[in-house]
Design a protein around this motif. Sequence first.
Motif, mmCIF file in Angstrom:
data_model
loop_
_atom_site.group_PDB
_atom_site.id
_atom_site.type_symbol
_atom_site.label_atom_id
_atom_site.label_comp_id
_atom_site.label_asym_id
_atom_site.label_seq_id
_atom_site.Cartn_x
_atom_site.Cartn_y
_atom_site.Cartn_z
ATOM 1 N N HIS A 164 0.830 -1.220 0.000
ATOM 2 C CA HIS A 164 0.000 0.000 0.000
ATOM 3 C C HIS A 164 0.860 1.265 0.000
ATOM 4 C CE1 HIS A 164 1.014 -0.730 4.171
ATOM 5 N NE2 HIS A 164 0.580 0.460 4.508
ATOM 6 N N LEU A 165 2.157 1.106 0.293
ATOM 7 C CA LEU A 165 3.076 2.246 0.352
ATOM 8 C C LEU A 165 3.917 2.376 -0.919
ATOM 9 C CD1 LEU A 165 4.471 1.471 3.921
ATOM 10 C CD2 LEU A 165 2.680 3.131 3.363
ATOM 11 N N VAL A 166 3.830 1.361 -1.805
ATOM 12 C CA VAL A 166 4.744 1.283 -2.950
ATOM 13 C C VAL A 166 4.070 1.765 -4.233
ATOM 14 C CG1 VAL A 166 6.080 -0.298 -4.416
ATOM 15 C CG2 VAL A 166 6.061 -0.611 -1.926
ATOM 16 N N SER A 167 4.792 2.608 -4.967
ATOM 17 C CA SER A 167 4.359 3.017 -6.303
ATOM 18 C C SER A 167 5.393 2.533 -7.308
ATOM 19 C CB SER A 167 4.231 4.541 -6.395
ATOM 20 O OG SER A 167 3.230 5.000 -5.518
ATOM 21 N N VAL A 168 4.920 2.169 -8.494
ATOM 22 C CA VAL A 168 5.818 1.765 -9.577
ATOM 23 C C VAL A 168 5.652 2.781 -10.701
ATOM 24 C CG1 VAL A 168 6.392 -0.026 -11.258
ATOM 25 C CG2 VAL A 168 5.644 -0.673 -8.947
ATOM 26 N N ILE A 169 6.760 3.433 -11.045
ATOM 27 C CA ILE A 169 6.738 4.489 -12.061
ATOM 28 C C ILE A 169 7.533 4.021 -13.269
ATOM 29 C CG2 ILE A 169 7.489 6.851 -12.571
ATOM 30 C CD1 ILE A 169 6.996 7.487 -9.598
ATOM 31 N N GLU A 170 6.903 4.054 -14.435
ATOM 32 C CA GLU A 170 7.558 3.682 -15.688
ATOM 33 C C GLU A 170 8.139 4.938 -16.316
ATOM 34 O OE1 GLU A 170 5.770 -0.244 -17.707
ATOM 35 O OE2 GLU A 170 4.943 1.643 -18.422
ATOM 36 N N VAL A 171 9.456 4.971 -16.481
ATOM 37 C CA VAL A 171 10.117 6.181 -16.993
ATOM 38 C C VAL A 171 10.264 6.042 -18.509
ATOM 39 C CG1 VAL A 171 12.098 7.708 -16.763
ATOM 40 C CG2 VAL A 171 11.309 6.368 -14.788
ATOM 41 N N LYS A 172 9.344 6.690 -19.223
ATOM 42 C CA LYS A 172 9.277 6.523 -20.677
ATOM 43 C C LYS A 172 10.150 7.527 -21.431
ATOM 44 C CE LYS A 172 4.663 4.524 -20.411
ATOM 45 N NZ LYS A 172 3.233 4.668 -20.671
ATOM 46 N N SER A 173 10.307 8.727 -20.876
ATOM 47 C CA SER A 173 11.099 9.769 -21.540
ATOM 48 C C SER A 173 11.319 10.884 -20.519
ATOM 49 C CB SER A 173 10.324 10.337 -22.742
ATOM 50 O OG SER A 173 9.254 11.150 -22.292
ATOM 51 N N PRO A 174 12.119 11.906 -20.862
ATOM 52 C CA PRO A 174 12.271 13.043 -19.931
ATOM 53 C C PRO A 174 10.962 13.825 -19.720
ATOM 54 C CG PRO A 174 14.094 12.963 -21.476
ATOM 55 C CD PRO A 174 13.071 11.976 -21.976
ATOM 56 N N GLU A 175 9.946 13.532 -20.532
ATOM 57 C CA GLU A 175 8.657 14.238 -20.387
ATOM 58 C C GLU A 175 7.602 13.386 -19.677
ATOM 59 O OE1 GLU A 175 10.258 14.396 -23.651
ATOM 60 O OE2 GLU A 175 11.110 16.165 -22.671
ATOM 61 N N VAL A 176 7.748 12.068 -19.738
ATOM 62 C CA VAL A 176 6.683 11.180 -19.258
ATOM 63 C C VAL A 176 7.225 10.077 -18.357
ATOM 64 C CG1 VAL A 176 4.808 9.622 -19.934
ATOM 65 C CG2 VAL A 176 5.353 11.594 -21.378
ATOM 66 N N ALA A 177 6.701 10.043 -17.144
ATOM 67 C CA ALA A 177 6.982 8.953 -16.203
ATOM 68 C C ALA A 177 5.631 8.568 -15.590
ATOM 69 C CB ALA A 177 7.968 9.396 -15.130
ATOM 70 N N THR A 178 5.097 7.448 -16.039
ATOM 71 C CA THR A 178 3.711 7.081 -15.711
ATOM 72 C C THR A 178 3.635 6.217 -14.453
ATOM 73 O OG1 THR A 178 3.259 7.053 -18.079
ATOM 74 C CG2 THR A 178 1.634 6.009 -16.659
ATOM 75 N N PHE A 179 2.676 6.558 -13.592
ATOM 76 C CA PHE A 179 2.396 5.676 -12.455
ATOM 77 C C PHE A 179 1.784 4.385 -13.010
ATOM 78 C CE2 PHE A 179 2.410 9.647 -9.952
ATOM 79 C CZ PHE A 179 3.076 9.230 -8.807
ATOM 80 N N ARG A 180 2.555 3.310 -13.031
ATOM 81 C CA ARG A 180 2.044 2.021 -13.469
ATOM 82 C C ARG A 180 1.181 1.438 -12.344
ATOM 83 N NH1 ARG A 180 4.121 -2.192 -16.881
ATOM 84 N NH2 ARG A 180 2.361 -3.634 -17.031
ATOM 85 N N LEU A 181 1.635 1.724 -11.126
ATOM 86 C CA LEU A 181 0.903 1.309 -9.925
ATOM 87 C C LEU A 181 1.109 2.421 -8.922
ATOM 88 C CD1 LEU A 181 -0.229 -1.211 -8.131
ATOM 89 C CD2 LEU A 181 2.127 -1.349 -7.372
ATOM 90 N N ALA A 182 0.064 2.838 -8.248
ATOM 91 C CA ALA A 182 0.215 3.889 -7.238
ATOM 92 C C ALA A 182 -0.233 3.329 -5.901
ATOM 93 C CB ALA A 182 -0.612 5.114 -7.614
ATOM 94 N N GLY A 183 0.637 3.440 -4.915
ATOM 95 C CA GLY A 183 0.317 2.930 -3.591
ATOM 96 C C GLY A 183 -0.965 3.564 -3.068
ATOM 97 N N THR A 184 -1.818 2.755 -2.461
ATOM 98 C CA THR A 184 -3.102 3.288 -1.983
ATOM 99 C C THR A 184 -2.896 4.364 -0.922
ATOM 100 O OG1 THR A 184 -3.238 1.407 -0.474
ATOM 101 C CG2 THR A 184 -4.475 1.247 -2.523
ATOM 102 N N ALA A 185 -1.819 4.262 -0.138
ATOM 103 C CA ALA A 185 -1.573 5.279 0.896
ATOM 104 C C ALA A 185 -1.349 6.642 0.242
ATOM 105 C CB ALA A 185 -0.379 4.893 1.758
ATOM 106 N N LEU A 186 -0.591 6.653 -0.870
ATOM 107 C CA LEU A 186 -0.329 7.919 -1.569
ATOM 108 C C LEU A 186 -1.601 8.429 -2.245
ATOM 109 C CD1 LEU A 186 1.888 9.957 -2.296
ATOM 110 C CD2 LEU A 186 2.383 8.590 -4.329
#
Length: 202
Positions: free
Chosen positions: A49-71
């Motif tokens: 619930h504390l962990v987020s996974v961010i996919e870093v696609k480019s210097p413009e885009v880093a997408t939350f692939r998974l966002a921790g529920t706490a955040l």
Amino acid sequence: SRPETMQLMDDIRTRECHLFAAAWQRWRGADLVPRRSMVQIEDIANLLHLVSVIEVKSPEVATFRLAGTALCDAMGIELTGLNYFDFTTPEERGPRSARTCHLVNRPAGSHFVFPIVYRSGRLVPTEVLSFPVLPEDSSAPPQLFALSMSMEETRLEGTVAETDQLPLPEGFQFVDIGAGVPDADLGLASRPPAEMRLELVG
């Protein structure tokens, strides 16, 4: 190792960040960075619930692939699918992008505190620890696994005061995981780096 280099494990404040760092260290084994198949999610089941996974696609885009529920609960919105770089001021967007790209490209870890202000007016420091994870498919974007842990009780605080931005990091430091860290002259870190050495398995 030079005696002045801070060991990350000595610097982490919350138990949750300690457990997360130890899990990532196990996942990578003798490699610099773990591949996605090496990630044993059950090792951090109590921390998910504390962990987020961010996919870093480019210097413009880093997408939350998974966002921790706490955040998400603190922000008052579902972050999955949104761009991490959008949650900042125009002035901070460049440095945040540069830091994030260094984490996956060098690669390195990061450790800092978000001073999160809740709608109640209370400021709650939140410890954030991030490490890179490589995809199985080399054409897929690299990921950052980030754990965010409030350093004080927040259950009664409701949501943050500003839901459109994550605050400027305080005490940002890169974590040397074995490939060095970006040059201090770039001005991206406010503290000297910490180190997390490869455990030589023998």
